[in-house]
Motif scaffolding. Structure first.
Motif, PDB file in Angstrom:
ATOM      1  N   ILE A 196      28.699  78.949  41.629  1.00  0.00           N
ATOM      2  CA  ILE A 196      29.852  78.968  42.548  1.00  0.00           C
ATOM      3  C   ILE A 196      30.962  79.826  41.951  1.00  0.00           C
ATOM      4  N   GLY A 197      31.543  80.662  42.795  1.00  0.00           N
ATOM      5  CA  GLY A 197      32.629  81.508  42.325  1.00  0.00           C
ATOM      6  C   GLY A 197      33.516  81.889  43.494  1.00  0.00           C
ATOM      7  N   MET A 198      34.429  82.825  43.258  1.00  0.00           N
ATOM      8  CA  MET A 198      35.420  83.165  44.288  1.00  0.00           C
ATOM      9  C   MET A 198      35.484  84.658  44.589  1.00  0.00           C
ATOM     10  N   VAL A 241      36.788  70.885  35.643  1.00  0.00           N
ATOM     11  CA  VAL A 241      37.014  72.330  35.736  1.00  0.00           C
ATOM     12  C   VAL A 241      38.498  72.649  35.599  1.00  0.00           C
ATOM     13  N   THR A 275      30.720  79.458  33.349  1.00  0.00           N
ATOM     14  CA  THR A 275      31.864  79.020  32.539  1.00  0.00           C
ATOM     15  C   THR A 275      32.074  77.499  32.564  1.00  0.00           C
ATOM     16  N   ASP A 276      31.424  76.777  33.503  1.00  0.00           N
ATOM     17  CA  ASP A 276      31.718  75.346  33.657  1.00  0.00           C
ATOM     18  C   ASP A 276      30.661  74.721  34.564  1.00  0.00           C
ATOM     19  N   TYR A 310      39.803  74.995  42.908  1.00  0.00           N
ATOM     20  CA  TYR A 310      38.382  74.709  42.748  1.00  0.00           C
ATOM     21  C   TYR A 310      37.974  73.713  43.831  1.00  0.00           C
ATOM     22  N   ILE A 354      33.519  80.651  47.397  1.00  0.00           N
ATOM     23  CA  ILE A 354      34.567  79.875  48.072  1.00  0.00           C
ATOM     24  C   ILE A 354      35.858  80.692  48.115  1.00  0.00           C
ATOM     25  N   ASP A 364      31.364  72.991  37.305  1.00  0.00           N
ATOM     26  CA  ASP A 364      32.039  72.613  38.532  1.00  0.00           C
ATOM     27  C   ASP A 364      32.348  71.104  38.467  1.00  0.00           C
ATOM     28  N   ALA A 419      32.746  85.455  36.717  1.00  0.00           N
ATOM     29  CA  ALA A 419      32.699  84.131  36.103  1.00  0.00           C
ATOM     30  C   ALA A 419      32.330  83.135  37.199  1.00  0.00           C
ATOM     31  N   VAL A 420      31.408  82.233  36.901  1.00  0.00           N
ATOM     32  CA  VAL A 420      30.971  81.267  37.921  1.00  0.00           C
ATOM     33  C   VAL A 420      30.847  79.880  37.326  1.00  0.00           C
ATOM     34  N   GLY A 421      30.947  78.865  38.225  1.00  0.00           N
ATOM     35  CA  GLY A 421      30.615  77.502  37.849  1.00  0.00           C
ATOM     36  C   GLY A 421      29.134  77.268  38.100  1.00  0.00           C
ATOM     37  N   VAL A 423      37.519  77.620  32.042  1.00  0.00           N
ATOM     38  CA  VAL A 423      36.899  78.802  32.644  1.00  0.00           C
ATOM     39  C   VAL A 423      37.209  80.047  31.812  1.00  0.00           C
TER      40      VAL A 423
HETATM   41  N1  ADE Z   1      34.804  80.430  38.737  1.00  0.00           N
HETATM   42  C1  ADE Z   1      34.416  79.887  37.564  1.00  0.00           C
HETATM   43  N2  ADE Z   1      34.101  78.587  37.708  1.00  0.00           N
HETATM   44  C2  ADE Z   1      34.279  78.284  39.018  1.00  0.00           C
HETATM   45  C3  ADE Z   1      34.109  77.120  39.792  1.00  0.00           C
HETATM   46  N3  ADE Z   1      33.698  75.976  39.256  1.00  0.00           N
HETATM   47  N4  ADE Z   1      34.397  77.204  41.111  1.00  0.00           N
HETATM   48  C4  ADE Z   1      34.803  78.371  41.664  1.00  0.00           C
HETATM   49  N5  ADE Z   1      34.991  79.487  40.967  1.00  0.00           N
HETATM   50  C5  ADE Z   1      34.726  79.462  39.656  1.00  0.00           C
END
Ligand code: ADE
Length: 271
Positions: free
Chosen positions: A183-185, A219, A208-209, A166, A161, A211, A87-89, A224
């Protein structure tokens, strides 16, 4: 060929597999996030090994996830190709939630993770200029385009990150200024470890968003997780189509990527 699938947020159960068994493995790096689900994928006869990255209850932070145990466990099961999802922003106006992005680059902003399988006595300097398998990326992107209704973007930079928070607005604006895309983790250290384990690795990310760079976007975990659930079908359709499309004899440079990079070859992760 054995295919691994590491499911990200929103993906907690395996693909439709037959003759499934749960395998509770132990690795030198502890237990994976959950017992592995092993089964045969439909009429392909291909063995698939599934692990949900966050475990069944999404209870661990992205810093403390057992990345090494997950990747090592897949290797132990004979996996040669790993498909992942994250899942990422979004860092771009034109990548709204529910877009699928198949990234081809990573910018690593993590700070507190074990990035290697090797200990201090074994120095391994592996090339990582192209962190995802280019050939598997093509397969995934073709699969996403042909098997889903989602908008699909080929290529892009995933800034990873540390979390678990966030980003601040200043950080988010900085990432945008660099021209990065999502962006994700969680793609680091997984992508690095898969390369060390000589497995081809690629990921399909689901937005998903927006950011926090975008006006009025805060966020939240709720946002998310809600969009991750919306992305579940498209991600599974993508992975299923990719499993069908992978040529049976597929081999690539990822499978021999330790050659010439390690000073004590006996220490290489066993086949
Ligand atoms: N995972 C999903 N959305 C994220 C975001 N905005 N920043 C970091 N990780 C995420």
């Amino acid at each position: 060929m054995t295919i691994g699938f590491i499911g990200g947020s929103g993906i907690y159960d395996a693909l439709p597999l037959e003759d499934t068994r749960n395998v509770d493995v132990e690795t030198p790096f502890g237990k994976p996030s959950a017992p592995l689900t092993v089964g045969e994928f439909g009429d392909t006869g291909r063995e698939v090994v599934f692990v949900p990255r966050h475990g069944p209850d999404h209870a661990r932070s992205p810093t403390t996830l057992p990345y090494r145990a997950n990747v090592f466990a897949l290797k132990q099961m004979g996996v040669t190709h790993v498909l992942a999802s994250n899942a990422v922003g979004s860092l771009r106006e034109d990548l709204p939630p529910q877009t699928l992005v198949i990234p081809d680059q990573i910018y690593d902003r993590t700070k507190h993770r074990d990035l290697t399988f090797f200990d201090e006595d074994v120095v391994v300097h592996q090339p990582f200029a192209d962190p995802y398998c280019a050939e598997l990326n093509e397969v995934l992107a073709d699969a996403a385009e042909s098997a889903t209704d989602a908008d699909v973007v080929r290529g892009g930079t995933y800034v990873c990150i540390e979390g678990p928070q966030y980003s601040t607005r200043a950080e988010s604006e900085f990432y945008r200024e660099q021209g990065w895309d999502v962006i994700g983790m969680t793609t680091i250290p997984e992508a690095k470890l898969a390369r060390e384990a000589e497995m081809a690795y690629a990921t399909v990310t689901g937005v998903t968003d927006y950011d926090v760079w975008k006006a009025d976007s805060e966020v939240t975990l709720d946002e998310v997780l809600a969009n991750a659930a919306e992305n579940e079908t498209a991600i599974k359709e993508t992975v299923e189509a990719a499993i069908r499309a992978l040529p049976e004899d597929h081999e690539c440079a990822c499978h021999t990527s330790l050659a010439g990079t390690i000073n004590t070859p006996d220490e290489a992760i066993p086949d």
